[in-house]
Design a protein around this motif. Structure first.
Motif, PDB file in Angstrom:
ATOM      1  N   GLN A   1       0.762  -1.250  -0.252  1.00  0.00           N
ATOM      2  CA  GLN A   1      -0.103  -0.155   0.047  1.00  0.00           C
ATOM      3  C   GLN A   1       0.774   1.308  -0.127  1.00  0.00           C
ATOM      4  O   GLN A   1       0.546   2.275  -0.853  1.00  0.00           O
ATOM      5  CB  GLN A   1      -0.850  -0.065   1.204  1.00  0.00           C
ATOM      6  N   GLN A   2       1.857   1.301   0.714  1.00  0.00           N
ATOM      7  CA  GLN A   2       2.678   2.481   0.803  1.00  0.00           C
ATOM      8  C   GLN A   2       3.395   2.641  -0.447  1.00  0.00           C
ATOM      9  O   GLN A   2       3.668   3.618  -0.957  1.00  0.00           O
ATOM     10  CB  GLN A   2       3.738   2.337   1.860  1.00  0.00           C
ATOM     11  N   ARG A   3       3.729   1.563  -1.214  1.00  0.00           N
ATOM     12  CA  ARG A   3       4.432   1.642  -2.472  1.00  0.00           C
ATOM     13  C   ARG A   3       3.676   2.142  -3.426  1.00  0.00           C
ATOM     14  O   ARG A   3       3.796   2.978  -4.270  1.00  0.00           O
ATOM     15  CB  ARG A   3       4.691   0.234  -2.898  1.00  0.00           C
ATOM     16  N   LEU A   4       2.106   1.885  -3.353  1.00  0.00           N
ATOM     17  CA  LEU A   4       1.337   2.152  -4.212  1.00  0.00           C
ATOM     18  C   LEU A   4       1.282   3.722  -4.063  1.00  0.00           C
ATOM     19  O   LEU A   4       1.067   4.669  -5.094  1.00  0.00           O
ATOM     20  CB  LEU A   4      -0.046   1.739  -3.970  1.00  0.00           C
ATOM     21  N   LEU A   5       1.120   4.396  -2.917  1.00  0.00           N
ATOM     22  CA  LEU A   5       0.988   5.910  -2.678  1.00  0.00           C
ATOM     23  C   LEU A   5       2.520   6.352  -3.231  1.00  0.00           C
ATOM     24  O   LEU A   5       2.369   7.546  -3.954  1.00  0.00           O
ATOM     25  CB  LEU A   5       0.837   6.107  -1.202  1.00  0.00           C
ATOM     26  N   ASP A   6       3.456   5.949  -3.213  1.00  0.00           N
ATOM     27  CA  ASP A   6       4.881   6.564  -3.563  1.00  0.00           C
ATOM     28  C   ASP A   6       4.778   6.456  -5.008  1.00  0.00           C
ATOM     29  O   ASP A   6       5.245   7.486  -5.626  1.00  0.00           O
ATOM     30  CB  ASP A   6       5.900   5.573  -3.006  1.00  0.00           C
ATOM     31  N   THR A   7       4.387   5.437  -5.525  1.00  0.00           N
ATOM     32  CA  THR A   7       4.230   5.331  -7.081  1.00  0.00           C
ATOM     33  C   THR A   7       3.508   6.450  -7.752  1.00  0.00           C
ATOM     34  O   THR A   7       3.828   7.097  -8.696  1.00  0.00           O
ATOM     35  CB  THR A   7       3.736   4.157  -7.763  1.00  0.00           C
ATOM     36  N   VAL A   8       2.300   6.641  -7.108  1.00  0.00           N
ATOM     37  CA  VAL A   8       1.473   7.675  -7.523  1.00  0.00           C
ATOM     38  C   VAL A   8       2.136   9.311  -7.285  1.00  0.00           C
ATOM     39  O   VAL A   8       1.812  10.147  -8.180  1.00  0.00           O
ATOM     40  CB  VAL A   8       0.139   7.943  -6.691  1.00  0.00           C
ATOM     41  N   ALA A   9       2.885   9.178  -6.043  1.00  0.00           N
ATOM     42  CA  ALA A   9       3.544  10.722  -5.988  1.00  0.00           C
ATOM     43  C   ALA A   9       4.567  10.966  -6.873  1.00  0.00           C
ATOM     44  O   ALA A   9       4.703  11.968  -7.485  1.00  0.00           O
ATOM     45  CB  ALA A   9       4.077  10.732  -4.535  1.00  0.00           C
ATOM     46  N   ALA A  10       5.370   9.810  -7.200  1.00  0.00           N
ATOM     47  CA  ALA A  10       6.299   9.751  -8.266  1.00  0.00           C
ATOM     48  C   ALA A  10       5.626  10.223  -9.746  1.00  0.00           C
ATOM     49  O   ALA A  10       6.215  11.002 -10.420  1.00  0.00           O
ATOM     50  CB  ALA A  10       7.275   8.575  -8.210  1.00  0.00           C
ATOM     51  N   LEU A  11       4.557   9.681 -10.075  1.00  0.00           N
ATOM     52  CA  LEU A  11       3.988   9.945 -11.426  1.00  0.00           C
ATOM     53  C   LEU A  11       3.074  11.280 -11.600  1.00  0.00           C
ATOM     54  O   LEU A  11       3.569  12.170 -12.480  1.00  0.00           O
ATOM     55  CB  LEU A  11       2.725   8.949 -11.439  1.00  0.00           C
TER      56      LEU A  11
END
Length: 566
Positions: A190-200
């Motif tokens: 879940q944390q990786r999902l939020l981090d990926t959206v932030a990077a995007l």
């Protein structure tokens, strides 16, 4: 290098109305155009350098990429060139305080190039003398950087591909279920999902003329008329009103979406969206890799799966990265700079600091020491640009030939292959092994030719053409030319099989630890870096292809794709 008093010449392209405004300032204050532009730019930079980065000003033309670039090489360039002669450091300072949209770079494909100096010049002129034309008429001209970024975010979700939409929607549902917006209790996925959206959204967005047209449509709706200043404040504050607008734009009905995308071509941008998601995932992987290297707690496992692209990294025992606190003047404390000059450590940016790798922990000050003899392993990175050092470190730790036990096999196995001739030259294989590899490659090339002949026979190709094709068998260039004359499509399927040799061992770092020769270690380190860079390029290209295969538009009827997603 120019001296302190010398001026460096460059130029930017601005709309004619900006030049007219500059001429008006000249008329009021006197001086040449060159001196006036230089003075306005210097004053603008001084004002912006003391502001918080999110409070700095940008001209609306930068967010909308106006004047527009020509779409073809033969089309005339838009805008009017404005020559600038600036002190050596002023241009760099101007670029540093200018707007950079996510995914823009100084040197890149034309759709992705930033216009930092143009933005500074346009903003400087507009602060002294407002200007407008048919395109800019009525638009709120000077935005704060945070407001400009959020205008771009709205354009990004208005023209959002399905790979991006699935990611953004999953993050949206996750946030809706988070108590009080707290990230406490989230698992790693879940944390990786939020981090990926932030990077995007913050770093790796894709660009196209269509997205800038979309941004202009949103700007004309939100940043014109009596509520323009209020809406700029809404974009800047990024509060509940902006969140509601963001959601409404992401989930807009087809009628609303078509209005937002008015003036764009019905092109399928799935490939760019898919690669943007891949780049975001890769950026998060690199951030995790940095944390794994530094290992502040000393509890990180020795092995890490880096996906994408899906290879396994193995850290040698006791090797770690140090991220010491900087000195008061922002420098790395001694003795780390000395180790760096001696080629005993590599440095990479890490959380507003500099990390140094590889080192070993010790009890006495400064708490670390270099790995003995590691200079041989690090030497090939001596002349690498700073942004490629982390990739080199990663390449040194790749466990080649490691089988990844996952549900889905990686698209590109972790294998390191070089030509059999090169392997023989550096003493890795014998002459007999080289001959065997070349014979096998020759046989596979001939087999490919036979398959083409067999296919043409089954397709009923005339006898004379087949005779010419059989006569050319064994001479690849001639055979390919003959086959292309029968069916042009066969060209892409014909390949000469190369005689390759696969490295049978593990990582370059492991080979160094095993006591292998300096020549072998340095060859392996260089080859690993080159091969890993190629695998990353191929993996990103595959993300492009997969996006079309999985999400691409099948039906071009109106409404079937919403010009960006279903």
């Amino acid at each position: 290098m120019p001296g302190d008093g010398e001026l460096v010449e460059t130029n930017v392209r601005v709309p004619p109305c900006a030049l007219q405004a500059l001429t008006a300032v000249m008329g009021r204050n006197g001086g040449s155009r060159d001196a006036t532009a230089r003075r306005l730019l210097a004053e603008h930079v001084q004002r912006q350098e003391i502001e918080h980065p999110e409070d700095r000003l940008t001209h609306i033309s930068t967010v909308l990429r106006y004047p527009r670039q020509p779409r073809g090489r033969k089309q005339p360039r838009t805008g009017t060139p404005l020559r600038l002669r600036l002190p050596a450091d002023l241009a760099d300072r101007a670029r540093a305080v200018s707007l950079h949209l996510p995914g823009q770079y100084p040197r890149a494909h034309r759709d992705y190039q930033s216009r930092a100096l143009t933005d500074a010049v346009m903003t400087a002129i507009a602060c002294a003398e407002p200007f407008t034309d048919y395109f800019l008429d009525g638009l709120f001209s000077l935005l704060r950087h945070r407001a400009a970024h959020n205008l771009w975010r709205l354009a990004s979700v208005a023209l959002c591909t399905r790979p991006e939409f699935h990611l953004l929607h999953a993050a949206e549902k996750l946030r809706d279920g988070m108590e009080g917006g707290s990230v406490q209790g989230l698992d790693l996925e879940q944390q990786r999902l939020l981090d990926t959206v932030a990077a995007l959204e913050e770093d790796v967005a894709w660009h196209s003329p269509a997205r800038f047209i979309t941004a202009a449509n949103i700007a004309r709706e939100r940043l014109t008329g009596p509520r323009a200043e209020e809406n700029e404040r809404m974009l800047y504050e990024e509060g509940e009103d902006f969140d509601a607008l963001y959601r409404d734009t992401l989930h807009a009905r087809e009628e609303t979406r078509q209005k937002l995308l008015q003036g764009t071509a019905g092109y399928d941008w799935s490939g760019r969206g898919g690669t943007a998601v891949w780049r975001a995932e890769r950026q998060v992987t690199l951030q995790n890799f940095e944390d794994w290297l530094v290992d502040r707690t000393g509890t990180e496992p020795a092995q890490m799966l880096a996906a994408p692209p899906g290879w396994v990294l193995l850290r040698p025992d006791a090797w770690t990265a140090a991220a010491p606190a900087l000195t008061r003047d922002g420098q790395i404390p001694q003795p780390f700079p000395q180790w760096q000059r001696e080629g005993r450590v590599l440095t990479f940016p890490y959380r507003n600091r500099q990390a140094l790798w590889p080192v070993q922990r010790i009890q006495r000050a400064p708490g670390w020491e270099p790995v003995p003899g590691v200079e041989a392993l690090l030497a090939p990175a001596r002349f690498l640009p700073a942004e490629k050092v982390l990739g080199y470190i990663e390449a040194l730790l790749i466990e080649w030939n490691h089988h990844v036990d996952t549900e889905e096999e990686p698209a590109f196995p972790s294998v390191l292959e070089i030509s059999a001739g090169r392997a023989y030259d550096i003493g890795l294989i014998t002459a007999e092994e080289r001959r065997a590899a070349m014979a096998e490659a020759r046989e596979m090339t001939l087999r490919g030719m036979d398959e083409v002949i067999a296919r043409f026979e089954s397709d009923g190709v005339d006898t004379e053409s087949l005779q010419h094709l059989r006569a050319a068998r064994g001479r690849f260039s001639e055979f390919k030319c003959e086959a292309k004359g029968i069916d042009a499509g066969v060209k892409s399927r014909l390949r000469v099989t190369r005689a390759l040799w696969r490295w049978p061992g593990g990582s370059a770092a492991a080979e160094f630890r095993a006591g292998s020769s300096t020549d072998l270690v340095q060859w392996l380190a260089t080859a690993a870096h080159q091969e890993s860079a190629l695998i990353l390029e191929l993996a990103m290209h595959k993300a492009w292809q997969d996006a079309f295969d999985r999400y691409g538009r099948r039906d071009r009827a109106t409404g079937a794709w919403g010009r960006g997603r279903v």
